[in-house]
Design a protein around this motif. Structure first.
Motif, PDB file in Angstrom:
ATOM      1  N   HIS A  29       0.821  -1.213   0.000  1.00  0.00           N
ATOM      2  CA  HIS A  29       0.000   0.000   0.000  1.00  0.00           C
ATOM      3  C   HIS A  29       0.853   1.260   0.000  1.00  0.00           C
ATOM      4  O   HIS A  29       0.377   2.336  -0.346  1.00  0.00           O
ATOM      5  N   PRO A  32       2.562   1.013  -4.862  1.00  0.00           N
ATOM      6  CA  PRO A  32       2.070  -0.034  -5.759  1.00  0.00           C
ATOM      7  C   PRO A  32       2.653  -0.003  -7.168  1.00  0.00           C
ATOM      8  O   PRO A  32       2.414  -0.919  -7.952  1.00  0.00           O
ATOM      9  N   LYS A 167      -8.119  -4.043   4.851  1.00  0.00           N
ATOM     10  CA  LYS A 167      -7.700  -2.791   4.222  1.00  0.00           C
ATOM     11  C   LYS A 167      -6.930  -3.057   2.935  1.00  0.00           C
ATOM     12  O   LYS A 167      -6.977  -2.267   1.999  1.00  0.00           O
ATOM     13  N   TYR A 168      -6.182  -4.124   2.906  1.00  0.00           N
ATOM     14  CA  TYR A 168      -5.563  -4.544   1.656  1.00  0.00           C
ATOM     15  C   TYR A 168      -5.497  -6.061   1.649  1.00  0.00           C
ATOM     16  O   TYR A 168      -5.398  -6.709   2.694  1.00  0.00           O
ATOM     17  N   GLU A 173      -5.461  -2.758  -2.863  1.00  0.00           N
ATOM     18  CA  GLU A 173      -5.491  -1.770  -1.792  1.00  0.00           C
ATOM     19  C   GLU A 173      -6.926  -1.342  -1.493  1.00  0.00           C
ATOM     20  O   GLU A 173      -7.820  -1.480  -2.321  1.00  0.00           O
ATOM     21  N   LYS A 174      -7.138  -0.801  -0.301  1.00  0.00           N
ATOM     22  CA  LYS A 174      -8.455  -0.284   0.106  1.00  0.00           C
ATOM     23  C   LYS A 174      -9.539  -1.325  -0.177  1.00  0.00           C
ATOM     24  O   LYS A 174     -10.616  -1.008  -0.698  1.00  0.00           O
TER      25      LYS A 174
END
Length: 278
Positions: A29, A32, A167-168, A173-174
């Motif tokens: 994160h 990337p 979260k990842y 990611e996210k």
């Protein structure tokens, strides 16, 4: 935003590349866009990169013209020692040693995982000391009201309670945020590549602007401040090219000098008058 991890000494030979790869996956994160590894002299480094500057030529691991490995720095310690005048360098050393604010983060309580610890550091240092203050100043200077809804304290508190695994996940990611909006946002928005807000230094520091910067930084007005050594600045312009990290140094020194002229030298003059001189 970039990330770096690694180990040294006997651990470098014992843990090896597989463990370094696992560490890189944990901090994906933080960068990337690119990754790289470095093994030499009982030192193992893994680096991740978010492309903000040097979009075409920048790759990990980052090195300068002398092939020294580094990350996230504009001036190395040995460069600072030759750039700053003797008195100013002594003050810099004292300030670095006594920086209780930053040093406190090296002794934070144990967290449940490394990601939570890094995110906490970002919240306390990177956001208020870098991203938010820059965006606030630039928008206010142009009469624009900037809002950051994801930093509503209720969202921050809720996000802090979410496990890092949500979260990842892998290279995603996210993760939980994208899942929450998968039926609302189009896929090209959810899956587009993360971008920073780059300053196009290679374009800005063309021949005309480079000469302007050189005239400013080597002017009697600038040198008379006694902050920087003239020889370092002269060598800086000799070594600069469009793919060099020296451009960041020139940009930083130039903005500092112009700030001095506008806000320090012109305390009794109007801003318009000083800008016309610059």
């Amino acid at each position: 935003m970039c990330g770096i991890c690694g180990f040294s000494g006997d651990m470098a030979n014992y843990l090896g590349e597989n463990n370094l790869r696992e560490m890189l996956d944990i901090i994906i994160h933080r960068g990337p866009d690119d990754e790289g590894t470095y093994f030499k002299n009982n030192t193992a480094l893994g680096m991740r990169r978010l492309s903000i500057i040097d979009l075409k030529s920048g790759h990990q691991p980052i090195h300068n013209e002398e092939k020294d490995i580094g990350v996230g720095m504009t001036f190395k310690d040995d460069e600072i020692s030759t750039l700053l005048s003797g008195d100013l360098y002594a003050l810099w050393l004292k300030d670095m040693k006594n920086d209780k604010y930053l040093n406190s983060f090296y002794h934070m309580p144990q967290w449940k995982d490394e990601v939570s610890q890094m995110l906490y550091f970002d919240q306390k240092v990177w956001l208020p000391k870098d991203v938010l203050i820059k965006s606030d100043k630039m928008t206010m200077a142009n009469s624009i009201e900037l809002r950051v809804p994801f930093l509503d304290y209720r969202i921050v508190e809720f996000a802090s309670s979410i496990p890092s695994s949500l979260k990842y996940r892998g290279n995603n990611e996210k993760y939980i945020l994208k899942k929450a909006f998968k039926d609302t946002l189009p896929s090209f928005v959810l899956n587009r590549k993360k971008n920073g807000f780059p300053v196009p230094l290679s374009s800005l520091l063309n021949l005309e602007f480079k000469n302007f910067a050189k005239d400013i930084l080597l002017s009697q007005k600038s040198l008379s401040r006694g902050y920087f050594n003239k020889q370092y600045i002269e060598n800086l312009f000799k070594k600069y090219n469009s793919t060099s990290y020296k451009g960041r140094q020139i940009w930083l020194l130039l903005t500092f000098e112009l700030w001095n002229r506008i806000f320090i030298d012109s305390s009794n003059a109007s801003l318009d008058e000083e800008m016309s001189v610059i």
